[in-house]
Design an enzyme around this catalytic site. Structure first.
Site, PDB file in Angstrom:
ATOM      1  N   GLY A 225       0.836  -1.195   0.000  1.00  0.00           N
ATOM      2  CA  GLY A 225       0.000   0.000   0.000  1.00  0.00           C
ATOM      3  C   GLY A 225       0.866   1.238   0.000  1.00  0.00           C
ATOM      4  O   GLY A 225       2.095   1.164   0.040  1.00  0.00           O
ATOM      5  N   HIS A 245      11.977  12.086   6.076  1.00  0.00           N
ATOM      6  CA  HIS A 245      12.889  13.055   5.439  1.00  0.00           C
ATOM      7  C   HIS A 245      12.753  13.049   3.915  1.00  0.00           C
ATOM      8  O   HIS A 245      13.266  13.944   3.244  1.00  0.00           O
ATOM      9  CB  HIS A 245      14.339  12.818   5.877  1.00  0.00           C
ATOM     10  CG  HIS A 245      15.035  11.665   5.225  1.00  0.00           C
ATOM     11  ND1 HIS A 245      16.397  11.601   5.097  1.00  0.00           N
ATOM     12  CD2 HIS A 245      14.561  10.512   4.662  1.00  0.00           C
ATOM     13  CE1 HIS A 245      16.738  10.476   4.486  1.00  0.00           C
ATOM     14  NE2 HIS A 245      15.647   9.802   4.225  1.00  0.00           N
TER      15      HIS A 245
END
Length: 340
Positions: A225, A245
């Site tokens: 997913g 990040h």
């Protein structure tokens, strides 16, 4: 010893791209693998690799100057440094990074001006698609990225288990966990723990062999997913290692809100990231360069602990603890649901 002049130092910095390109070419033409088979003269190497002999000789001279190859009575051969660019050698992570530099990063960094003007990644402007889309269409580069992250995850396991007690958790989900190297290490360290690996379908498809080899596949569920679109399944502990990040603040809030929607009361989230110093005047050059890399390639960024705390709060989560680990592993930010 006489110090380099500023002119000489700056000239070396400006010409740094040349060294990167020489090493990338060494890999791309197959020279590393050929020399790993044994030494040979330039004519033989050129014939074996279907290269232009005089041009290959020029490349070998440059590689010799960089300390990657040497020449003796037996011909050209790899030095100990050159051997680090072998695909399955001790420097496998360096090799994977070099492959990504040649296939993606040089182009994206060349467009850094675009990012500085717009605040957006230069990668789509150069390649016409995101880096994730580019890797889906180029399986060899996706493999390079997975090899790079596997090495990073393997190095992180020891530092994380030393800094954090995972024994209280029966089910741990690694969100965006790649092929599962980090999860495999945790399941090996905690035999009573079960794991869930969550990532994109084409990534999950390559995880089973690694988990099988680690002997933990029977205790691990593979779930595909997108954390930007679908909330993961409930678990006792969620891991986000070097995930946030990659994304801008809005995307991070979406990821964290999806986790908050399925997190159980008493559940925990560990955000595992390298953290910028809170003082902007404190310079960490490697991290500053990585921060620019995230800008140019992904549109993400490195952040301070306080910035992650704000992102967590916007998603209904609260930063509980900040733990540092030994070198080689990211910092740990432990978060829980905000108390109602």
């Amino acid at each position: 010893m006489e110090k380099k002049s500023d002119v000489s130092k700056v000239a070396d910095l400006v010409n740094g791209f040349q060294q990167s390109c020489v090493l990338v070419a060494m890999i791309q033409v197959g020279l590393v693998e050929r020399l790993a088979q044994g030494p040979a003269d330039a004519q033989t190497l050129a014939a074996d690799l279907e290269l232009h002999p005089p041009s290959l000789t020029r490349l070998l001279r440059a590689l010799s100057g960089l300390g990657m190859v040497r020449h003796d009575d037996h011909g050209w051969q790899l030095t100990s440094a050159g051997k680090l660019l072998q695909k399955d050698g001790m420097g496998a992570g360096i090799r994977a990074w070099a492959e990504l530099v040649g296939g993606e990063y040089l182009g994206a960094w060349g467009g850094l001006r675009h990012s500085l003007q717009t605040g957006q990644p230069s990668f789509p402007a150069i390649f016409g698609e995101t880096v994730w889309q580019h890797r889906q269409k180029n399986p060899a580069l996706d493999d390079s990225f997975q090899r790079l992250t596997r090495g990073q995850q393997a190095r992180a396991v020891s530092g994380l288990t030393r800094a954090y007690d995972f024994s209280a958790y029966s089910t741990v989900m690694d969100v965006g966990g790649g092929h599962g190297q980090l999860l495999a290490g945790l399941l090996q360290a905690y035999p009573d723990m079960n794991g869930v690996l969550f990532d994109l379908p084409h990534v999950i498809a390559g995880a089973e062999p690694l988990l099988e080899k680690a002997g933990v596949l029977k205790r691990c569920r593979l779930v595909s997913g997108s954390f930007l679109e679908t909330p993961p399944q409930p678990a006792d502990l969620y891991l986000l290692k070097h995930v946030l990040h990659n994304w801008n603040d809005d995307q991070c809030r979406t990821i964290l809100k999806h986790l908050g929607q399925v997190m159980r009361q008493g559940g925990k989230l560990l955000v595992l990231e390298n953290l910028l110093p809170e003082d902007d005047m404190e310079v960490d050059l490697p991290l500053a360069m990585l921060d620019l890399h995230m800008l140019a390639v992904l549109g993400g960024q490195e952040r301070k602990a306080s910035e992650y705390a704000s992102l967590l709060a916007a998603a209904g989560l609260r930063l509980q603890r900040h733990l540092t680990t030994r070198v080689g592993a990211p910092d740990i930010l432990e978060a829980t649901l905000e108390e109602c």
